[in-house]
Design an enzyme around this catalytic site. Structure first.
Site, short mmCIF file in Angstrom:
data_model
loop_
_atom_site.label_atom_id
_atom_site.label_comp_id
_atom_site.label_asym_id
_atom_site.label_seq_id
_atom_site.Cartn_x
_atom_site.Cartn_y
_atom_site.Cartn_z
CG ASP A 237 33.82 48.75 47.54
OD1 ASP A 237 33.00 49.43 48.17
OD2 ASP A 237 33.95 47.52 47.71
CD GLU A 238 37.35 51.09 41.76
OE1 GLU A 238 38.11 52.08 41.63
OE2 GLU A 238 37.78 49.96 42.04
#
Length: 292
Positions: A237-238
């Site tokens: 999720d980066e």
């Protein structure tokens, strides 16, 4: 396989240019398109610093007989941009991108993408849907899209199931969308797949990680809920963000209402991200994006 013909443009090409800014780039590109017999129909550019910072450009042009002349046009582009030391890519806007979808039990994003594509809203084809659950098989096939059930391997080692998914995807797709696919893809899987992967999730992360984020949000009395669509990288999720949106909620909204309204935002955000990617509007630069 479904196709959205209405979003395709015969004899149109999209040129993406990026690199270090310097004087004369716009003039050179415009003159080059005139030389090859093209006509510019869309032009966007951005520089984060005109004194030699990063430069980004997206140009859509019409050129009769583009497909047959493409090798010569690419040579002309290369010669034109060589003095500027810029990277570039050229795509045929009459050819839809092949988008595979990975999904799990939650089907709101999956079915929304298939519905929008059938309506002609997305310039893509969908060669397959792969899911670790078989619950949506009939719904997917009703759109004329092949459905493949690949159960997730129990335990932390997902290499066996990932290998089966790679057999289906490699060489058959231009990008992949995780439509609420509730499995973490390994860095090895992403490297071997070697095409962009787009994800969608609620925007409560990292405040409400784990199971039942909307229940946790309700307990905290949130006033905004939202969704984020981003490119997938090896860091969970980066990845670079493509699109985000939010809606206001109140103390009177139940958890079920938050879930329903959150699903609406997820559908809208993901469909916009997919369309922008398919139209070559998104340029990745480090860990962020330029979206024209």
């Amino acid at each position: 396989m479904t196709s959205s013909v209405s979003q395709l443009h015969p004899d149109h090409a999209c040129l993406i240019v990026h690199g270090k800014d310097s004087p004369g780039i716009i003039a050179a590109v415009s003159a080059m398109i005139t030389r090859i017999g093209g006509n510019i129909v869309q032009f966007d550019q951005y520089s984060d610093d005109p004194r030699g910072g990063a430069y980004f450009q997206r140009v859509v042009f019409h050129r009769p007989g583009f497909a047959g002349q493409r090798p010569a046009i690419e040579t002309e582009i290369g010669d034109t941009l060589a003095p500027f030391d810029l990277e570039w890519s050229l795509t045929d806007q009459s050819v839809p991108k092949r988008m595979a979808i990975l999904s799990s039990k939650q089907d709101h994003c999956l079915l929304d993408l298939l519905w929008r594509n059938r309506r002609g809203e997305l310039p893509i084809t969908v060669p397959m849907v792969v899911s670790n659950h078989a619950t949506s098989a009939d719904d997917v096939r009703s759109f004329g899209v092949p459905f493949f059930h690949v159960p997730s391997t129990p335990g932390p080692d997902k290499s066996a199931s990932e290998a089966k998914i790679l057999e289906l995807l490699k060489g058959n797709v231009d990008f992949v969308v995780l439509a609420r696919y509730m499995q973490i893809l390994s860095p090895e899987f992403l490297a071997e797949l070697a095409v962009p992967v787009i994800n969608i999730h609620h925007s409560f992360l990292p405040a409400f990680i784990g199971a039942e984020p909307y229940r946790k949000a309700k307990e905290r009395g949130v006033k905004l809920i939202g969704a984020t669509s981003h490119y997938v990288t090896g860091d969970l999720d980066e990845g670079p963000i493509i699109e985000q949106d939010t809606i206001r909620v109140t103390h009177a909204d139940t958890t079920a209402e938050l879930v329903r309204r959150g699903a609406d935002v997820e559908r809208q955000v993901l469909s916009r991200a997919v369309r922008w990617h398919a139209e070559d509007r998104v340029i990745r630069h480090g860990n962020h994006t330029i979206v024209f």
